[in-house]
Motif scaffolding. Structure first.
Motif, short mmCIF file in Angstrom:
data_model
loop_
_atom_site.label_atom_id
_atom_site.label_comp_id
_atom_site.label_asym_id
_atom_site.label_seq_id
_atom_site.Cartn_x
_atom_site.Cartn_y
_atom_site.Cartn_z
N LEU A 168 0.76 -1.27 0.13
CA LEU A 168 0.14 0.39 0.32
C LEU A 168 0.61 1.17 0.04
O LEU A 168 -0.10 1.94 0.37
CB LEU A 168 -1.02 -0.32 1.29
N GLU A 188 2.03 2.63 2.75
CA GLU A 188 1.56 3.27 4.12
C GLU A 188 2.99 3.09 4.89
O GLU A 188 3.27 1.71 5.99
CB GLU A 188 0.65 3.02 4.40
N GLY A 236 2.82 1.92 -4.26
CA GLY A 236 1.05 1.47 -4.46
C GLY A 236 0.35 1.20 -4.89
O GLY A 236 -0.52 0.90 -6.03
N LYS A 267 -4.62 -0.11 -3.97
CA LYS A 267 -5.13 0.92 -3.31
C LYS A 267 -6.07 0.41 -1.80
O LYS A 267 -6.44 -0.98 -2.29
CB LYS A 267 -6.31 1.63 -4.31
#
Length: 317
Positions: free
Chosen positions: A148, A150, A179, A182
């Motif tokens: 992701l 993140e 990424g 999503k």
């Protein structure tokens, strides 16, 4: 049209905190042999080169243990998954620990860079930590954060060194795509053992988690019907099955991080039969069988193989 399966055997456990999941694939094969099944003779396979000898070395990156080797391992997995898909096979991936999913997802995206990918994560754990938030430093708790892209810096508890940052960035960009998934295209099933940093990120990203009780209340078919709608805009779907999603007290503790109150094998079979029959599903992965931790002989691998047989029938249609 019947999908042609190719098995990918990734006997690596360097992303885990305990040793032994590298033996999980062999344990499943032994379960098949003891059942009198020729399953593993039916499909072509590839063995992924491993780096398990690095467990003898000191962990140089305490908040991302063996990240250099995990990066290389995931790169190997990614290349093999990508080529398998380009050769028009369905990759059935057997891995030791769940850090492998970084490679698997990267391989899918490298094969289909323009297509959107949905991920269905059947697991007791969210696996969405980063080196900044991890309490253990084990990379099998970070594959979704990597894919992701993140970091979850708002929940950071660790100050990581520059070399770790560099390797973490390389993991996030494996396959030259950052990424890869999503958050709206990620769906959990059975997640029930998380840390506060994960809970905050899951809530902020609005990631759907079908907890065990919800699946039982609504039914598997109803939940899958909802998933089909949620992932309606995705071109492709990857399904990842960690055996710790099942009830450890009922079945076995033969996995690295067993958690009670999980799914029953029959529920997993029904869930996988529904999901893997979807033509959008292009890859299925099974992880975290650890026979060294199994106090019931080879029970976890035996259950995993029973599930695998049914799952394979759904893949082949």
């Amino acid at each position: 049209m019947k999908r042609s399966i190719k098995i990918i055997k990734n006997r690596s456990d360097i992303g885990a905190g305990t040793r032994g999941s590298d033996l999980g694939i062999d344990a499943i094969e032994i379960a098949a042999i003891n059942k009198g099944s020729q399953y593993f003779h039916h499909y072509p396979f590839t063995d992924v080169k491993t780096r398990n000898d690095v467990v003898y070395d000191p962990a140089l990156h305490p908040f991302a243990k063996r990240i250099k080797e995990v990066l290389k391992q995931c790169g190997e997995v990614a290349s093999i998954v990508e080529q398998t898909l380009k050769d028009d096979f369905f990759p059935l991936v057997f891995s030791g620990d769940h850090s492998s999913a970084i490679g698997t997802i990267s391989g899918i995206k490298s094969a289909f860079p323009e297509k959107s990918l949905g991920v269905i994560w059947i697991d007791a754990h969210a696996d969405i930590h980063s080196p900044y938030t991890t309490p253990s430093g084990n990379l099998h708790g970070m594959p979704l954060a990597a894919t992701l892209a993140e970091d979850n810096l708002l929940c950071a508890i660790n100050r990581i060194d520059e070399e770790t940052k560099e390797y973490w960035q390389k993991l996030k960009t494996l396959g030259h795509i950052t990424g890869k998934v999503k958050s709206s295209d990620l769906i959990y099933f059975g997640v029930r053992d998380t840390e506060p940093a994960e809970d905050i990120l899951i809530n902020d990203l609005e990631i759907k988690n079908y907890i065990v009780e919800e699946v039982r209340r609504l039914s598997v078919k109803t939940c899958v019907h909802e998933v089909i709608k949620k992932l309606g805009d995705c071109d492709l779907i990857y399904v990842s099955f960690d055996v710790d999603s099942m009830d450890s007290e009922l079945i076995s503790d033969g996995t690295g991080t067993p958690v009670p109150k999980g799914f029953y094998p029959a529920e997993v079979i029904e869930l996988l039969e529904e999901l893997l029959s979807l033509k959008k599903v292009v890859c299925f992965e099974v992880v975290e069988v650890n026979p060294l931790l199994d106090h019931k002989g080879n029970k976890m691998a035996e259950v995993a193989f029973e599930i695998l047989e049914k799952a394979t029938q759904a893949i082949e249609g």
